[in-house]
Scaffold this active site. Structure first.
Site, PDB file in Angstrom:
ATOM      1  NE  ARG A 134      -1.409   2.259   3.103  1.00  8.82           N
ATOM      2  CZ  ARG A 134      -0.909   3.280   3.766  1.00  8.82           C
ATOM      3  NH1 ARG A 134      -0.736   4.452   3.170  1.00  8.82           N
ATOM      4  NH2 ARG A 134      -0.540   3.146   5.029  1.00  8.82           N
ATOM      5  CG  HIS A 179       3.054   4.218  10.362  1.00 13.40           C
ATOM      6  ND1 HIS A 179       2.648   3.168   9.564  1.00 13.40           N
ATOM      7  CD2 HIS A 179       3.313   5.245   9.526  1.00 13.40           C
ATOM      8  CE1 HIS A 179       2.661   3.557   8.288  1.00 13.40           C
ATOM      9  NE2 HIS A 179       3.060   4.818   8.249  1.00 13.40           N
ATOM     10  CG  HIS A 202       6.946   7.714   7.072  1.00 15.18           C
ATOM     11  ND1 HIS A 202       6.856   7.377   5.748  1.00 15.18           N
ATOM     12  CD2 HIS A 202       5.727   7.489   7.599  1.00 15.18           C
ATOM     13  CE1 HIS A 202       5.628   6.983   5.482  1.00 15.18           C
ATOM     14  NE2 HIS A 202       4.913   7.036   6.584  1.00 15.18           N
ATOM     15  CB  CYS A 217      10.949   7.004  -5.248  1.00 15.53           C
ATOM     16  SG  CYS A 217      12.224   6.827  -6.488  1.00 15.53           S
ATOM     17  CG  ASN A 234       6.373   3.099   6.288  1.00 13.69           C
ATOM     18  OD1 ASN A 234       6.246   4.248   5.962  1.00 13.69           O
ATOM     19  ND2 ASN A 234       5.422   2.387   6.865  1.00 13.69           N
TER      20      ASN A 234
END
Lengths: 320, 320
Positions: free
Chosen positions: A16, A217, A219, A250, A261
């Site tokens: 996702r 979560h 990044h 990217c 992530n």
């Protein structure tokens, strides 16, 4: 390091997170191939797609098709992201996904205003509406979350008091809606967290809500995701989102700010090397990361797929 | 995180670590340009080159020329690596380098045998000879070190007992030679360390040798360098080698195993964001990392140069 958990759960977000931002059109069959490969690694939860408007995110227009074609294992939960009623209806209509509700609020009012043209009150109302809809459909709502939990590109630092006020808002809203929150997710949406901030936040939440499982979560936009995850582990956090190969951004494309992530295989490698059970097959994870890299057609940030696992060196050393 | 130091020293290894393994021929002027840029970042020690045989490492054939052309600041120590008497003589002959002796032993006998065709006794003798030579030249010897401190591709794990035995060998040798070791460097030469192993090792050494400053040299081959550095910081370690942009390996080239060092600007960013003073100018570090990337002509692994520092967002948020 005495608070390190003996076991962690890693929830895979790569399909996702990754495919929604890749500029190239990825064939549906390739997305399915990656999810199928991930299914064989021991992961217990995989987010396979996002039910957003195809005009807004054309790369997710094949959401239903991906879900239909995935070779689902009975011991893996497959999820899809939905942000509104229409998305939820589409996810439900597939008949193949694990649907779960969450009450997530955003810690930064500036982010809401600038990025989503919304106010905290408006967001709270939208969450109420969604939870009531889920409840009317008989779908369990058992999670809460805070987005932009540590900092915001529009607002700067999120001080701990603000984070805690947002967490309290989440629990208040849950009470109001008759929801019992079992897991609270903290999302470092714009990569402002540091290991120190993670420890402070987890410590404060744990003191106030000792029975709630905390999930992270993270990044990796500024390279701290794994160090931040370590700080979480040291505070006993045992539930993490991660993304195979570090999919989700990217670093060699135009949008520099959108790095991926926490990398699934690197994080799993670190855990296993410290004796923390992930339930994952590292060799298969690395193979899945290599597959993801072939599919997107550019290098992904994960390191272990390049540096190699230690198992082979150990085997050779033992044989020598 | 109560043991975090208030200040850390970062020793820059990028020019030496990086240029020795880059396959392309880097012009001498470009090497000098990078060192000059690094000199303006606040770094207090920069290893600029390596005095190895030009036939073995052709990319270092211009060592003297690099040293001659660097615009040296009086508040920065410039060093060069030397491994034998000939290298030392060359380093001394430049008249411009900070020469310092170290007693370093390798924890893995298999590595010595397979990689250097040497034995532990042979290595010990070579160190004795070098220290006596340095002493005869009036050069201070005040450091010790252990290479392959955590694991070895030929031997597997280095257990803590073996590491401690090697550390003891270093101190015994120092006693024998009349050397007082002030700093002990642990080098994760082949990237086997984990945060847990770092904490165990630093804790054990600190208990046994409380007055010695511990320094860490961490390779990022499996992506754990920054998490390992964090573990060091948490144990109070305040001396680290690092490499601008993560120079020291080319993850996109053939030699996959040779990934770079702990990335200077990412590590400095993490420290500063946690309130640990590095004395470094992050903006200039990022600019130097971008310069390094242009010079080597391929992406370097550092993240902050892509994700961006937080200072600009903070300034914009404060202005809003």
């Amino acid at each position: 390091m005495s608070d390190l958990p003996s076991r962690v759960t890693i929830n895979e977000d790569g399909p996702r997170e990754g495919f929604q931002i890749e500029s190239a059109t990825i064939a549906t069959g390739q997305k399915v191939e990656l999810v199928d490969a991930l299914s064989e690694t021991g992961l217990k939860e995989i987010q396979v797609t996002s039910f957003v408007h195809p005009k807004r995110v054309p790369s997710m227009a094949d959401a239903e098709e991906v879900v239909r074609l995935v070779r689902m294992r009975s011991d893996v939960r497959y999820t899809g992201l939905f942000l509104n009623e229409q998305g939820l209806r589409r996810a439900l209509a597939t008949g193949r996904l694990h649907i779960r509700g969450s009450i997530s609020l955003t810690a930064s009012a500036a982010f809401l205003a600038r990025n989503q043209n919304a106010t905290p009150d408006g967001q709270r109302q939208a969450r109420c509406d969604m939870v009531r809809l889920l409840q009317s459909e008989g779908i369990p709502v058992d999670a809460g979350g805070v987005n932009a939990a540590f900092g915001c590109n529009f607002e700067g630092e999120i001080p701990l008091e603000r984070l805690m006020a947002t967490v309290r808002d989440v629990f208040d809203l849950a009470d109001e809606l008759g929801v019992r929150i079992e897991t609270l997710g903290l999302s470092d949406t714009m990569a402002w967290a540091t290991p120190k901030a993670i420890r402070s936040a987890v410590g404060a939440i744990r003191s106030r809500y000792p029975d709630v499982r905390i999930s992270l979560h993270l990044h990796d936009t500024r390279g701290l995701a794994l160090a931040n995850a370590l700080a979480g582990l040291q505070m006993g956090v045992d539930d993490f989102d991660a993304s195979i190969g570090g999919l989700g951004g990217c670093p060699f494309a135009a949008h520099k700010g959108a790095a991926g992530n926490l990398c699934t295989e690197d994080f799993a490698f670190m855990c296993e090397e410290m004796g923390i059970d992930t339930g994952l097959d590292l060799e298969r994870l690395v193979a899945a990361a290599e597959l993801a890299e072939r599919i997107v057609g550019h290098p992904l940030p994960g390191s272990v797929k390049m540096g190699g696992l230690l198992s082979r060196y150990r085997a050779a050393a033992n044989a020598a």
